[in-house]
Design a protein around this motif. Sequence first.
Motif, PDB file in Angstrom:
ATOM      1  N   CYS A  57       1.081  -1.319  -0.041  1.00 40.95           N
ATOM      2  CA  CYS A  57      -0.020  -0.048  -0.132  1.00 40.95           C
ATOM      3  C   CYS A  57       0.825   1.277   0.104  1.00 40.95           C
ATOM      4  N   CYS A  66      -6.706   1.307   1.350  1.00 46.99           N
ATOM      5  CA  CYS A  66      -6.089  -0.028   0.807  1.00 46.99           C
ATOM      6  C   CYS A  66      -6.702  -1.041   1.315  1.00 46.99           C
ATOM      7  N   LYS A  92      -4.440   2.989  -1.200  1.00 46.55           N
ATOM      8  CA  LYS A  92      -4.105   2.326  -2.346  1.00 46.55           C
ATOM      9  C   LYS A  92      -3.000   2.840  -3.132  1.00 46.55           C
TER      10      LYS A  92
END
Length: 93
Positions: A57, A66, A92
């Motif tokens: 992540c 994430c 993310k």
Amino acid sequence: MKTNLTKQVLPVVVFALATVGAFTTHAMNERSETAAPIRGYIKLNPEATSCEEHDMCSTTNNGTICRVGLLPTGAQLFGKNSANQCKVPVYKP
């Protein structure tokens, strides 16, 4: 006349080069911060003292949390803090 022109132009050229260098260095620092991946962990208990490694992540907040498998339906992943607890939100990549 030649030395007078040099005395007028040289400071402007030096200032321009310093300005360009400052902007380039700042841009490189921002890119290096965003490029650093971090391991995401799943909490295995409510205290977050037991964690399981999962996907990579990012610490850069891009608005998307994430999750396992980087899927919207996956469990939320966390980063570890200085006390080795998985409580830090990660995003993310």
